[in-house]
Design a protein around this motif. Structure first.
Motif, PDB file in Angstrom:
ATOM      1  N   GLN A 211      52.709 -17.554  44.681  1.00 16.65           N
ATOM      2  CA  GLN A 211      52.118 -18.199  45.852  1.00 16.65           C
ATOM      3  C   GLN A 211      53.087 -19.173  46.502  1.00 16.65           C
ATOM      4  N   THR A 212      53.981 -19.775  45.722  1.00 22.29           N
ATOM      5  CA  THR A 212      54.987 -20.667  46.299  1.00 22.29           C
ATOM      6  C   THR A 212      55.967 -19.892  47.168  1.00 22.29           C
ATOM      7  N   ILE A 213      56.467 -18.777  46.639  1.00 21.76           N
ATOM      8  CA  ILE A 213      57.453 -17.984  47.376  1.00 21.76           C
ATOM      9  C   ILE A 213      56.827 -17.366  48.623  1.00 21.76           C
ATOM     10  N   LEU A 214      55.642 -16.747  48.461  1.00 15.86           N
ATOM     11  CA  LEU A 214      54.992 -16.133  49.618  1.00 15.86           C
ATOM     12  C   LEU A 214      54.503 -17.194  50.600  1.00 15.86           C
ATOM     13  N   GLY A 215      53.986 -18.296  50.080  1.00 18.51           N
ATOM     14  CA  GLY A 215      53.519 -19.363  50.952  1.00 18.51           C
ATOM     15  C   GLY A 215      54.627 -19.935  51.801  1.00 18.51           C
ATOM     16  N   ASN A 216      55.813 -20.041  51.232  1.00 20.43           N
ATOM     17  CA  ASN A 216      56.935 -20.573  52.006  1.00 20.43           C
ATOM     18  C   ASN A 216      57.376 -19.607  53.094  1.00 20.43           C
ATOM     19  N   ARG A 217      57.156 -18.315  52.858  1.00 23.50           N
ATOM     20  CA  ARG A 217      57.484 -17.333  53.899  1.00 23.50           C
ATOM     21  C   ARG A 217      56.464 -17.370  55.040  1.00 23.50           C
ATOM     22  N   LEU A 218      55.204 -17.640  54.680  1.00 24.45           N
ATOM     23  CA  LEU A 218      54.131 -17.554  55.670  1.00 24.45           C
ATOM     24  C   LEU A 218      53.870 -18.876  56.388  1.00 24.45           C
ATOM     25  N   VAL A 219      53.825 -19.972  55.627  1.00 23.46           N
ATOM     26  CA  VAL A 219      53.447 -21.266  56.223  1.00 23.46           C
ATOM     27  C   VAL A 219      54.365 -22.375  55.709  1.00 23.46           C
ATOM     28  N   PRO A 220      55.666 -22.296  55.980  1.00 21.95           N
ATOM     29  CA  PRO A 220      56.586 -23.306  55.446  1.00 21.95           C
ATOM     30  C   PRO A 220      56.301 -24.712  55.970  1.00 21.95           C
ATOM     31  N   GLY A 221      55.878 -24.824  57.230  1.00 20.52           N
ATOM     32  CA  GLY A 221      55.583 -26.139  57.783  1.00 20.52           C
ATOM     33  C   GLY A 221      54.409 -26.801  57.089  1.00 20.52           C
ATOM     34  N   LEU A 222      53.400 -25.993  56.762  1.00 21.04           N
ATOM     35  CA  LEU A 222      52.246 -26.523  56.045  1.00 21.04           C
ATOM     36  C   LEU A 222      52.660 -27.018  54.665  1.00 21.04           C
ATOM     37  N   LEU A 223      53.544 -26.257  53.994  1.00 12.04           N
ATOM     38  CA  LEU A 223      54.028 -26.692  52.690  1.00 12.04           C
ATOM     39  C   LEU A 223      54.809 -27.997  52.800  1.00 12.04           C
ATOM     40  N   ASP A 224      55.587 -28.153  53.871  1.00  8.79           N
ATOM     41  CA  ASP A 224      56.293 -29.423  54.074  1.00  8.79           C
ATOM     42  C   ASP A 224      55.315 -30.596  54.039  1.00  8.79           C
ATOM     43  N   ARG A 225      54.237 -30.459  54.771  1.00  6.59           N
ATOM     44  CA  ARG A 225      53.277 -31.572  54.877  1.00  6.59           C
ATOM     45  C   ARG A 225      52.549 -31.809  53.554  1.00  6.59           C
ATOM     46  N   ILE A 226      52.187 -30.724  52.877  1.00 10.16           N
ATOM     47  CA  ILE A 226      51.495 -30.873  51.600  1.00 10.16           C
ATOM     48  C   ILE A 226      52.400 -31.536  50.565  1.00 10.16           C
ATOM     49  N   LEU A 227      53.661 -31.080  50.495  1.00  4.94           N
ATOM     50  CA  LEU A 227      54.586 -31.648  49.522  1.00  4.94           C
ATOM     51  C   LEU A 227      54.950 -33.085  49.860  1.00  4.94           C
ATOM     52  N   ALA A 228      54.956 -33.415  51.146  1.00  2.98           N
ATOM     53  CA  ALA A 228      55.205 -34.803  51.531  1.00  2.98           C
ATOM     54  C   ALA A 228      54.114 -35.717  50.997  1.00  2.98           C
ATOM     55  N   ARG A 229      52.875 -35.176  50.927  1.00  2.00           N
ATOM     56  CA  ARG A 229      51.738 -35.974  50.458  1.00  2.00           C
ATOM     57  C   ARG A 229      51.591 -35.963  48.941  1.00  2.00           C
ATOM     58  N   SER A 230      51.814 -34.789  48.325  1.00  2.00           N
ATOM     59  CA  SER A 230      51.499 -34.650  46.898  1.00  2.00           C
ATOM     60  C   SER A 230      52.710 -34.432  46.003  1.00  2.00           C
ATOM     61  N   GLY A 231      53.874 -34.182  46.578  1.00  2.00           N
ATOM     62  CA  GLY A 231      55.045 -33.823  45.780  1.00  2.00           C
ATOM     63  C   GLY A 231      55.531 -34.910  44.846  1.00  2.00           C
ATOM     64  N   TYR A 232      55.301 -36.166  45.214  1.00  4.47           N
ATOM     65  CA  TYR A 232      55.736 -37.259  44.338  1.00  4.47           C
ATOM     66  C   TYR A 232      54.796 -37.410  43.142  1.00  4.47           C
ATOM     67  N   SER A 233      53.506 -37.482  43.409  1.00  2.69           N
ATOM     68  CA  SER A 233      52.540 -37.713  42.337  1.00  2.69           C
ATOM     69  C   SER A 233      52.441 -36.527  41.379  1.00  2.69           C
ATOM     70  N   SER A 234      52.581 -35.302  41.891  1.00  2.00           N
ATOM     71  CA  SER A 234      52.428 -34.121  41.038  1.00  2.00           C
ATOM     72  C   SER A 234      53.589 -33.952  40.060  1.00  2.00           C
ATOM     73  N   GLN A 235      54.679 -34.662  40.278  1.00  2.00           N
ATOM     74  CA  GLN A 235      55.834 -34.552  39.392  1.00  2.00           C
ATOM     75  C   GLN A 235      55.979 -35.755  38.454  1.00  2.00           C
ATOM     76  N   GLN A 236      54.903 -36.559  38.356  1.00  2.00           N
ATOM     77  CA  GLN A 236      54.942 -37.708  37.469  1.00  2.00           C
ATOM     78  C   GLN A 236      53.625 -37.820  36.691  1.00  2.00           C
ATOM     79  N   THR A 237      53.741 -38.219  35.437  1.00  2.00           N
ATOM     80  CA  THR A 237      52.558 -38.463  34.624  1.00  2.00           C
ATOM     81  C   THR A 237      52.069 -39.891  34.880  1.00  2.00           C
ATOM     82  N   ASP A 238      51.070 -40.299  34.121  1.00  3.28           N
ATOM     83  CA  ASP A 238      50.579 -41.676  34.223  1.00  3.28           C
ATOM     84  C   ASP A 238      51.384 -42.643  33.368  1.00  3.28           C
ATOM     85  N   LYS A 239      52.269 -42.110  32.532  1.00  2.00           N
ATOM     86  CA  LYS A 239      53.055 -42.957  31.648  1.00  2.00           C
ATOM     87  C   LYS A 239      54.301 -43.476  32.353  1.00  2.00           C
ATOM     88  N   PRO A 240      54.696 -44.717  32.095  1.00  3.76           N
ATOM     89  CA  PRO A 240      55.906 -45.255  32.742  1.00  3.76           C
ATOM     90  C   PRO A 240      57.166 -44.581  32.228  1.00  3.76           C
TER      91      PRO A 240
END
Length: 341
Positions: free
Chosen positions: A241-270
């Motif tokens: 879905q990442t590969i196909l999604g980037n082919r179909l709606v790359p701009g939408l992925l830009d906006r989603i990753l701008a919002r969630s890309g930081y938090s989704s790559q970090q746990t709650d632990k320092p």
């Protein structure tokens, strides 16, 4: 079991996907040359290969050194025999915004992840082409198609490998060569890299869920080595879905990753400031430990990929599975976009 024991070279074999892949080949009785920088990880990988039924050869090497990689290939052939399969899996990375990654760190990630792949490929080709046989497997990522925040150096290197692979494949086809090459694009995998990656994030780094166990990736890599004719393999519904999604709606992925890309790559632990980092030195050098194949996300790691299972069945079933996964992913993206919009 394979008809005969093959000679397999794996870079980045001391941990994570490379370690799991070594075990998978060894279970077929193959002779496996294990290339990595570390000491304890290499020794642990060699023991894994022996326990699984294969023959190991430990070679300590930094894949950023082209001459050293070629010498490693020469030693593998002298001690194990002609190389049948070469798997390029070695990589490193930095978790940080672009503004906080130093030029020399970008260079190092590129030298290990991209140029290490080039050097490994050339070492394999110089031996395979005269024999007109052999297979080279590039271990890629969904991030070879879709860059995400906080991993710019790694994403750029995987993009470069994708371009290199496509060029090489065309050249081999032009020459009618018996040497095959393919690329396996992985999803997020539960490997020790999140314990040793150089990170400047406030929280402990994690793979973007859903997370798969390294054995899922290993099975796909071994299958690709057996059947290199497809130009690439996609592993896991999230990679599809990442590969196909980037082919179909790359701009939408830009906006989603701008919002969630930081938090989704970090746990709650320092993030621990004294955490081991393997960018310049192996994490398992003297005083370190053998990290093994698995990271710290076993509780959430998936041991099976429905998409991978479906891809082994009929073309119609494969197409249906991919279409269904892509549709589900698109709906999820839209829902997330509405939630944050």
């Amino acid at each position: 079991m394979a008809e005969r024991a093959r000679v397999v070279v794996i870079t980045g074999a001391s941990g994570g996907v490379g370690r799991a892949t070594a075990r998978e080949f060894a279970a077929r009785g193959d002779r496996v040359a294990l290339l990595a920088r570390g000491e304890k990880g290499l020794a642990g990988a060699a023991e894994d290969v022996r326990q699984a039924g294969g023959t190991p050869l430990e070679i300590s090497v930094d894949v950023a050194d082209a001459d050293a990689v070629d010498r490693a290939a020469e030693r593998a052939e002298e001690e194990l025999g002609p190389i049948d399969v070469w798997v390029n899996d070695a990589f490193t990375g930095v978790f940080a915004p672009v503004s906080r990654i130093a030029p020399e760190e970008f260079r190092r990630v590129t030298e290990v992840t991209y140029l290490g792949c080039v050097y490994g490929t050339k070492a394999a080709l110089s031996r395979m082409l005269p024999r007109d046989r052999g297979t080279i497997v590039q271990v890629g990522s969904a991030l070879a198609y879709r860059g995400i925040p906080l991993q710019s150096a790694y994403c750029a290197a995987k993009h470069a490998i994708q371009g290199f692979h496509e060029s090489l494949r065309c050249e081999l086809m032009h020459d009618g060569s018996g040497v095959g090459t393919t690329m396996v694009h992985l999803p997020a995998v539960n490997t020790p890299q999140f314990e040793w990656v150089l990170s400047r994030l406030p929280k402990h780094a994690q793979p973007v869920p859903p997370i798969y166990q390294p054995e899922v990736a290993a099975r796909a890599i071994v299958r690709a080595a057996d059947r290199p004719r497809p130009r690439e393999y996609w592993v896991g519904g999230s990679a599809v879905q990442t590969i196909l999604g980037n082919r179909l709606v790359p701009g939408l992925l830009d906006r989603i990753l701008a919002r969630s890309g930081y938090s989704s790559q970090q746990t709650d632990k320092p993030h621990l400031p004294d955490q081991t980092a393997n960018l310049w030195h192996p994490a398992d050098r003297s005083g370190g430990r053998d990290f093994g194949a698995h990271g710290s996300f076993d509780e959430s790691g998936r041991a099976f990929s429905v998409q991978q299972w479906a891809s082994r069945r009929t073309g119609r079933l494969t197409a249906a599975a991919i279409a269904a996964t892509a549709a589900a992913g698109t709906l999820a993206w839209r829902a997330l976009h509405r939630r944050h919009g």
